[in-house]
Motif scaffolding. Sequence first.
Motif, PDB file in Angstrom:
ATOM      1  N   VAL A  48       0.831  -1.198   0.058  1.00  0.00           N
ATOM      2  CA  VAL A  48       0.048   0.084   0.172  1.00  0.00           C
ATOM      3  C   VAL A  48       0.882   1.247  -0.075  1.00  0.00           C
ATOM      4  O   VAL A  48       0.672   2.151  -0.809  1.00  0.00           O
ATOM      5  CB  VAL A  48      -0.864  -0.139   1.023  1.00  0.00           C
ATOM      6  N   GLU A  49       1.803   1.238   0.732  1.00  0.00           N
ATOM      7  CA  GLU A  49       2.866   2.149   0.787  1.00  0.00           C
ATOM      8  C   GLU A  49       3.274   2.662  -0.389  1.00  0.00           C
ATOM      9  O   GLU A  49       3.485   3.751  -1.122  1.00  0.00           O
ATOM     10  CB  GLU A  49       3.956   2.209   1.695  1.00  0.00           C
ATOM     11  N   MET A  50       3.755   1.585  -1.309  1.00  0.00           N
ATOM     12  CA  MET A  50       4.526   1.884  -2.609  1.00  0.00           C
ATOM     13  C   MET A  50       3.445   2.202  -3.682  1.00  0.00           C
ATOM     14  O   MET A  50       3.490   3.357  -4.385  1.00  0.00           O
ATOM     15  CB  MET A  50       4.934   0.562  -3.091  1.00  0.00           C
ATOM     16  N   VAL A  51       2.201   1.873  -3.545  1.00  0.00           N
ATOM     17  CA  VAL A  51       1.280   2.202  -4.591  1.00  0.00           C
ATOM     18  C   VAL A  51       0.513   3.450  -4.359  1.00  0.00           C
ATOM     19  O   VAL A  51       0.589   4.326  -5.387  1.00  0.00           O
ATOM     20  CB  VAL A  51       0.017   1.004  -4.640  1.00  0.00           C
ATOM     21  N   ALA A  52       0.399   3.905  -2.960  1.00  0.00           N
ATOM     22  CA  ALA A  52       0.147   5.162  -2.474  1.00  0.00           C
ATOM     23  C   ALA A  52       1.006   6.306  -3.287  1.00  0.00           C
ATOM     24  O   ALA A  52       0.612   7.299  -3.416  1.00  0.00           O
ATOM     25  CB  ALA A  52      -0.146   5.145  -1.166  1.00  0.00           C
ATOM     26  N   MET A  54       2.996   6.117  -5.647  1.00  0.00           N
ATOM     27  CA  MET A  54       3.057   6.448  -7.243  1.00  0.00           C
ATOM     28  C   MET A  54       1.778   7.110  -7.516  1.00  0.00           C
ATOM     29  O   MET A  54       1.947   7.765  -8.622  1.00  0.00           O
ATOM     30  CB  MET A  54       3.078   4.852  -7.711  1.00  0.00           C
ATOM     31  N   VAL A  55       0.768   6.593  -6.948  1.00  0.00           N
ATOM     32  CA  VAL A  55      -0.613   7.363  -7.232  1.00  0.00           C
ATOM     33  C   VAL A  55      -0.520   8.601  -6.974  1.00  0.00           C
ATOM     34  O   VAL A  55      -0.956   9.684  -7.893  1.00  0.00           O
ATOM     35  CB  VAL A  55      -1.707   6.716  -6.261  1.00  0.00           C
ATOM     36  N   ILE A  56      -0.087   9.290  -5.790  1.00  0.00           N
ATOM     37  CA  ILE A  56       0.150  10.634  -5.539  1.00  0.00           C
ATOM     38  C   ILE A  56       1.004  11.387  -6.356  1.00  0.00           C
ATOM     39  O   ILE A  56       0.577  12.366  -6.817  1.00  0.00           O
ATOM     40  CB  ILE A  56       0.364  10.652  -4.023  1.00  0.00           C
ATOM     41  N   ALA A  57       1.938  10.771  -6.956  1.00  0.00           N
ATOM     42  CA  ALA A  57       3.049  11.313  -7.705  1.00  0.00           C
ATOM     43  C   ALA A  57       2.410  11.602  -9.129  1.00  0.00           C
ATOM     44  O   ALA A  57       2.296  12.747  -9.827  1.00  0.00           O
ATOM     45  CB  ALA A  57       4.038  10.494  -7.853  1.00  0.00           C
ATOM     46  N   ILE A  76       5.161  12.496 -16.622  1.00  0.00           N
ATOM     47  CA  ILE A  76       6.368  11.452 -16.746  1.00  0.00           C
ATOM     48  C   ILE A  76       7.484  11.796 -15.720  1.00  0.00           C
ATOM     49  O   ILE A  76       8.110  11.169 -15.398  1.00  0.00           O
ATOM     50  CB  ILE A  76       6.832  11.637 -18.158  1.00  0.00           C
ATOM     51  N   LEU A  77       7.538  13.233 -15.613  1.00  0.00           N
ATOM     52  CA  LEU A  77       8.684  13.600 -14.469  1.00  0.00           C
ATOM     53  C   LEU A  77       8.231  13.167 -13.223  1.00  0.00           C
ATOM     54  O   LEU A  77       8.943  12.918 -12.539  1.00  0.00           O
ATOM     55  CB  LEU A  77       8.735  15.205 -14.599  1.00  0.00           C
ATOM     56  N   GLY A  82       7.805   9.772  -7.611  1.00  0.00           N
ATOM     57  CA  GLY A  82       6.870   8.887  -6.881  1.00  0.00           C
ATOM     58  C   GLY A  82       7.364   7.482  -6.609  1.00  0.00           C
ATOM     59  O   GLY A  82       7.494   6.763  -5.367  1.00  0.00           O
ATOM     60  N   LEU A  83       8.271   6.681  -7.470  1.00  0.00           N
ATOM     61  CA  LEU A  83       8.969   5.662  -7.280  1.00  0.00           C
ATOM     62  C   LEU A  83      10.118   5.809  -6.379  1.00  0.00           C
ATOM     63  O   LEU A  83      10.265   4.935  -5.288  1.00  0.00           O
ATOM     64  CB  LEU A  83       9.837   5.249  -8.659  1.00  0.00           C
ATOM     65  N   VAL A  84      10.778   6.999  -6.122  1.00  0.00           N
ATOM     66  CA  VAL A  84      11.850   7.354  -5.253  1.00  0.00           C
ATOM     67  C   VAL A  84      11.240   7.391  -3.795  1.00  0.00           C
ATOM     68  O   VAL A  84      11.544   6.875  -2.642  1.00  0.00           O
ATOM     69  CB  VAL A  84      12.689   8.445  -5.502  1.00  0.00           C
ATOM     70  N   ALA A  85      10.100   8.203  -3.825  1.00  0.00           N
ATOM     71  CA  ALA A  85       9.263   8.170  -2.600  1.00  0.00           C
ATOM     72  C   ALA A  85       8.638   7.111  -1.938  1.00  0.00           C
ATOM     73  O   ALA A  85       8.939   6.685  -0.819  1.00  0.00           O
ATOM     74  CB  ALA A  85       8.019   9.121  -2.793  1.00  0.00           C
TER      75      ALA A  85
END
Length: 95
Positions: A48-52, A54-57, A76-77, A82-85
């Motif tokens: 959930v942390e990872m998906v959230a 990415m979705v927010i970004a 795209i930027l 989001g991946l790093v976060a």
Amino acid sequence: MKDGRDNAAFEARLEAAEQAAKAERPETAQKQAGSAQRAIELAMRLGVEMVAAMVIAVVIGWGLDKLFHTKPWFMILMVPVGLVAGVRNLLRAMG
């Protein structure tokens, strides 16, 4: 062959060992079940942390694209951001 007295003593010891093994099993099973449940909870939380993140970004990128009419550059930027976060959140949750 041995007399019945040795056999009775053996049977008594065997019965005591079986009772002790039965008494230990529920505690071990409960510990294993609790450990498995905690592992599943952690895995769900990490997903959930990872998906959230990415979705927010992506939503932020989409909003910036709408605001500045630059489709799809901000989105795209924001994907690597989001991946790093998400990875940062995973590492923080694991530690």
